[in-house]
Design an enzyme around this catalytic site. Structure first.
Site, PDB file in Angstrom:
ATOM      1  N   ASP A   4      13.818   5.528  18.509  1.00  0.00           N
ATOM      2  CA  ASP A   4      14.533   4.557  19.315  1.00  0.00           C
ATOM      3  C   ASP A   4      16.035   4.764  19.064  1.00  0.00           C
ATOM      4  O   ASP A   4      16.416   5.441  18.106  1.00  0.00           O
ATOM      5  CB  ASP A   4      14.085   3.155  18.900  1.00  0.00           C
ATOM      6  CG  ASP A   4      14.865   2.060  19.601  1.00  0.00           C
ATOM      7  OD1 ASP A   4      15.039   2.144  20.831  1.00  0.00           O
ATOM      8  OD2 ASP A   4      15.307   1.122  18.914  1.00  0.00           O
ATOM      9  N   ASP A   6      19.181   2.101  19.825  1.00  0.00           N
ATOM     10  CA  ASP A   6      19.877   0.925  19.293  1.00  0.00           C
ATOM     11  C   ASP A   6      19.047   0.262  18.199  1.00  0.00           C
ATOM     12  O   ASP A   6      17.883  -0.088  18.405  1.00  0.00           O
ATOM     13  CB  ASP A   6      20.133  -0.087  20.406  1.00  0.00           C
ATOM     14  CG  ASP A   6      20.998   0.480  21.517  1.00  0.00           C
ATOM     15  OD1 ASP A   6      22.212   0.193  21.519  1.00  0.00           O
ATOM     16  OD2 ASP A   6      20.468   1.211  22.377  1.00  0.00           O
ATOM     17  N   ASP A 161      12.718  -0.102  15.719  1.00  0.00           N
ATOM     18  CA  ASP A 161      13.004  -1.340  14.988  1.00  0.00           C
ATOM     19  C   ASP A 161      12.539  -2.589  15.724  1.00  0.00           C
ATOM     20  O   ASP A 161      12.961  -3.692  15.394  1.00  0.00           O
ATOM     21  CB  ASP A 161      14.509  -1.450  14.711  1.00  0.00           C
ATOM     22  CG  ASP A 161      15.314  -1.712  15.970  1.00  0.00           C
ATOM     23  OD1 ASP A 161      15.107  -0.985  16.966  1.00  0.00           O
ATOM     24  OD2 ASP A 161      16.132  -2.654  15.983  1.00  0.00           O
TER      25      ASP A 161
END
Length: 212
Positions: A4, A6, A161
């Site tokens: 991922d 960000d 996240d």
């Protein structure tokens, strides 16, 4: 290997928050603290506008606010965004081991491609939220990234996240890892997501792969 963007590779929360606070300032509202915005950094416009204006997709006026937010964010997205400490060394370690890696993000290509380039993230593939017509937790973006890298999905590890990252990875038949240094959503709880690995710092990935 897929990541991922960000909250996993880069810390972009301050620039996302700045765009939202600029909108509040134009409307005579006081800025909100970064601490309030930060857990929602992985949700982009939806997360920032939810905090700044208590609005959500489908509500009246949301689409106009989103267009304004994205334009404002585009103007500031390079100001403070940096790779998390340890990420550059981690990516170099993967490259030294001959491993290809890519980025799968819900961020539109309009932002993801130039941002990755500006930060020197030399991914073998970058799939944005508008690349396939689907966003995570749908597995299509991850499968497209694996296809571009020439890697079988079942041999991929996806690191993210947010719970939707773990759901997307599982749906794509990939192994998954939680980046516990990231935004993690409002609750901050991630152990119930069911990831195969839980990583508290970037360097732990190389250790988990036997590369450090």
């Amino acid at each position: 290997m897929l990541f991922d963007l960000d909250g996993t590779l880069v810390d972009s929360a301050a620039d996302l928050a700045a765009a939202a606070n600029a909108m509040r300032a134009d409307r005579g509202l006081a800025p909100l603290p970064l601490l309030q915005y930060r857990p929602h950094g992985g949700s982009g416009a939806r997360g920032m506008l939810g905090q700044a204006f208590d609005t959500a997709p489908g509500q009246s006026g949301y689409d106009e606010l989103k267009r304004e937010f994205l334009d404002r964010y585009e103007a500031v997205m390079y100001d403070s965004t940096r790779a998390f400490p340890g990420i550059e060394a981690e990516l170099l370690g993967l490259a030294d081991a001959g491993m290809t890696w890519g980025i799968v993000t819900n961020k539109a290509e309009r932002f993801a491609l130039p941002l990755a380039k500006a930060l020197g993230l030399a991914a073998g593939a970058i799939v944005g939220g508008d690349t396939t017509g689907h966003t995570k937790p749908h597995p299509a973006p991850l499968l497209e990234a694996a296809r571009r890298l020439g890697v079988a999905p079942q041999s991929c590890l996806y690191v993210g996240d947010d719970e939707r990252d773990i759901l997307a990875g599982r749906a794509a038949g990939m192994s998954t890892a939680t980046a516990a240094w990231g935004y993690l959503g409002e609750s901050g709880e991630f152990r119930h997501w069911g990831a195969d690995l839980e990583l508290s710092a970037p360097g732990e990935l190389l250790k988990a792969l036997g590369l450090a």
